[in-house]
Design a protein around this motif. Sequence first.
Motif, PDB file in Angstrom:
ATOM      1  N   LEU A 154      35.728 -84.214 -22.173  1.00 12.97           N
ATOM      2  CA  LEU A 154      35.955 -85.478 -21.702  1.00 12.97           C
ATOM      3  C   LEU A 154      37.000 -86.156 -22.095  1.00 12.97           C
ATOM      4  O   LEU A 154      37.735 -87.027 -21.314  1.00 12.97           O
ATOM      5  N   TYR A 155      37.613 -86.055 -23.363  1.00 10.87           N
ATOM      6  CA  TYR A 155      39.022 -86.219 -23.612  1.00 10.87           C
ATOM      7  C   TYR A 155      40.084 -85.856 -22.692  1.00 10.87           C
ATOM      8  O   TYR A 155      40.942 -86.637 -22.261  1.00 10.87           O
ATOM      9  N   ASN A 156      39.861 -84.785 -22.282  1.00  5.23           N
ATOM     10  CA  ASN A 156      40.937 -84.028 -21.520  1.00  5.23           C
ATOM     11  C   ASN A 156      40.692 -84.804 -20.022  1.00  5.23           C
ATOM     12  O   ASN A 156      41.801 -85.073 -19.513  1.00  5.23           O
ATOM     13  N   VAL A 157      39.632 -85.074 -19.774  1.00  2.00           N
ATOM     14  CA  VAL A 157      39.568 -85.613 -18.274  1.00  2.00           C
ATOM     15  C   VAL A 157      40.172 -87.071 -18.481  1.00  2.00           C
ATOM     16  O   VAL A 157      40.778 -87.685 -17.584  1.00  2.00           O
ATOM     17  N   SER A 158      39.789 -87.749 -19.464  1.00  2.00           N
ATOM     18  CA  SER A 158      40.188 -89.217 -19.523  1.00  2.00           C
ATOM     19  C   SER A 158      41.598 -89.294 -19.851  1.00  2.00           C
ATOM     20  O   SER A 158      42.333 -90.209 -19.288  1.00  2.00           O
ATOM     21  N   SER A 159      42.395 -88.227 -20.538  1.00  2.00           N
ATOM     22  CA  SER A 159      43.589 -88.314 -20.734  1.00  2.00           C
ATOM     23  C   SER A 159      44.650 -87.922 -19.638  1.00  2.00           C
ATOM     24  O   SER A 159      45.635 -88.532 -19.322  1.00  2.00           O
ATOM     25  N   LEU A 161      43.880 -89.146 -16.855  1.00  2.00           N
ATOM     26  CA  LEU A 161      43.722 -90.258 -15.981  1.00  2.00           C
ATOM     27  C   LEU A 161      44.533 -91.292 -16.653  1.00  2.00           C
ATOM     28  O   LEU A 161      45.119 -92.181 -15.877  1.00  2.00           O
ATOM     29  N   VAL A 162      44.400 -91.452 -17.918  1.00  2.00           N
ATOM     30  CA  VAL A 162      45.246 -92.682 -18.463  1.00  2.00           C
ATOM     31  C   VAL A 162      46.612 -92.269 -19.274  1.00  2.00           C
ATOM     32  O   VAL A 162      47.429 -93.086 -19.727  1.00  2.00           O
TER      33      VAL A 162
END
Length: 172
Positions: A154-159, A161-162
Amino acid sequence: MTPAERATTSSAEAAARAATPSTGQAGRPAGDAVRAATTAGQAARPRNGVDSVPRRVRLTLARVDPWSVTKLSFLLSVAVGIALVVATAVIWSVLDGMGVFTDLNGLLKDVVGNEVDFDLLDYVGFGKVLSLATVIAVVDVVLLTALSTVVAFLYNVSSALVGGLHVTLSDD
């Protein structure tokens, strides 16, 4: 001149001094020359030739490797599981040594009466309590390992994006 340029210039000067064999004043070695310059009132540079201005670096944590997170969380959750089992054994031993189970057993016999055959240690004996703590520790290892791996994904996906987590490091 910025601190980074000063550090680069100082490093280059230190490398040049180290590359050329020199002697100090009156045939003394270079180490004596540095000491003589210091005593003459000039400020001596630090040993590595870099000014003592702390460097600051701004980095971005853009991605976390899920496999390394899985390995680390597995090892840490195993340590937590072992600590849980050991703490359970110690607490049970302390309570048994203080006579808590015997006192509770006597209190329950007074409340219920002598006609009911009830022994508290049949339910909270050392073996049963330690077995339950071991089962909880194993479930803890599995759940914490899986949960932390999912959090890494989840961190990899969100990072992505942002842009990740920005960190500033300093060598104070």
